[in-house]
Write an enzyme that holds these catalytic residues in place. Sequence first.
Site, short mmCIF file in Angstrom:
data_model
loop_
_atom_site.label_atom_id
_atom_site.label_comp_id
_atom_site.label_asym_id
_atom_site.label_seq_id
_atom_site.Cartn_x
_atom_site.Cartn_y
_atom_site.Cartn_z
N HIS A 1 0.84 -1.19 0.00
CA HIS A 1 0.00 0.00 0.00
C HIS A 1 0.88 1.25 0.00
O HIS A 1 2.05 1.21 0.41
CB HIS A 1 -0.91 -0.02 1.23
CG HIS A 1 -1.87 1.11 1.30
ND1 HIS A 1 -1.61 2.27 1.99
CD2 HIS A 1 -3.12 1.26 0.78
CE1 HIS A 1 -2.64 3.08 1.89
NE2 HIS A 1 -3.56 2.50 1.15
N THR B 1 1.25 3.63 1.91
CA THR B 1 1.84 4.04 3.19
C THR B 1 2.90 3.08 3.70
O THR B 1 3.54 3.36 4.73
CB THR B 1 0.75 4.17 4.26
OG1 THR B 1 0.13 2.88 4.45
CG2 THR B 1 -0.31 5.18 3.85
N LYS B 2 3.11 1.95 3.05
CA LYS B 2 3.95 0.91 3.61
C LYS B 2 5.43 1.13 3.30
O LYS B 2 5.81 2.00 2.54
CB LYS B 2 3.49 -0.47 3.09
CG LYS B 2 2.07 -0.85 3.54
CD LYS B 2 1.95 -0.86 5.05
CE LYS B 2 0.63 -1.45 5.54
NZ LYS B 2 -0.54 -0.58 5.35
N ASN B 3 6.27 0.30 3.91
CA ASN B 3 7.73 0.46 3.77
C ASN B 3 8.20 0.27 2.32
O ASN B 3 9.20 0.86 1.92
CB ASN B 3 8.46 -0.53 4.68
CG ASN B 3 8.28 -0.21 6.14
OD1 ASN B 3 7.24 0.29 6.54
ND2 ASN B 3 9.29 -0.50 6.95
#
Length: 423
Positions: free
Chosen positions: A194, A196-198
């Site tokens: 997603h 927002t993920k790393n």
Amino acid sequence: MPLADALTTERAGEPELPLTVTRISPEARRAAQRVLASGWVTTGRETALFEREFAAHVGAAHAVAVSSCTAALELALRALRVPTGGTVLIPAVTFCGAAQAVLHAGLRPVLVDVDPHTAMPTPATVARAARVCGCPHVMMVLHYAGAPAPVAELAEAARLPLTHVVEDAAHAVGTSVGDRPVGSLSRATCFSFHATKNLPIGEGGMVTTDDPHLADRIRRARFHGMSADAFRQNLPDGGWRYTVEEAGLKANMTDIQAAIGRAQLRHLDDWQQRRHAAAGQYAAGLESVPGVRPLEVTTLGRHAHHLYVVRVLEEEYGIGRDQLIERLGERGIGTSVHFIPLHHMPYFRRLAITPPGGLPGADALLPQLMSLPLHPFLTERAVDRICAELARIAPRRPAGLGTLLSRTARPRTAWAGQYSEGP
């Protein structure tokens, strides 16, 4: 910058500090353009290459790219062939999509309480939840915020082999348990890409496993259960025939997503180092702020630092979490709460199994949880500013009162004892 100096910094004109920032690298943009020009933009060669590269990165034998981590969890549960209505242990503090995946797979969630100091289940809370349903069929283990979860210990507490464990690694790209990367510890591990993920792509997910049969089931299931996907059918020697032998979803990853993911993966180690540095700076900066406590990490390994989560202890800090979030927002600092416990939502309260006596750990944690900004592009100055604002907002206390409150605060072991016995 020393905290005292940061406190006096002029805030006028300071930029807003969002909770997270998504950057798509120049290489990823070029890769997407290359796919757009190729004439084939859905699942194909780029997806297969991304699967191989990601599997190698986490030390797994197989990886299957899918449309989201939620789809990954559902497909992994379906591939385990659990009987309809089977029970799945799931943390009470997790994203609602994880519980939806259980229900969409035709299974029933059993909520597991958490230790409010770590926001994760313990062997004691797992054992308590397992007793409620007699013998759970599967357990879902969440590496919350990127912290390593004791996968083997929790499986033992549930009396389940690791073949009946699915890891929710939405936060855990870059996490390791001991010296083993998350991605090869259990039967199936599910990752999120997603925005927002790393490892941000925008959307997308991945299932990793060492079981070739499980990987093959998930590959078919992500294409409606078809024995041949569209890419293979369109090859000169692919043939048009296919069959369907079991249920499936439309949950494949496209080559555009995969090309972005492959390019972003080359930056991941550098981005992780920046996250570690920011987390270390937060830890140092918050030592002098009474009542704002980072979550504890009790399992050896490497933290991915997807989120920087703290507990706001109103009695020590002077105001509650919600009021603090409002005041930080007025100062241009973004925050969030990860997550609202599942039993606080009517849908899951109706359909999930909750242990007798409730979920006191999750209930105690909810009013304290707060996530602070964390991403690879967060500057040292920004972290200093956030820590300074947290110190500045706290109501002034008479000298020595903070120390007195700390001394009289209930020790961790006293709370743990309230739920460790179980019914």
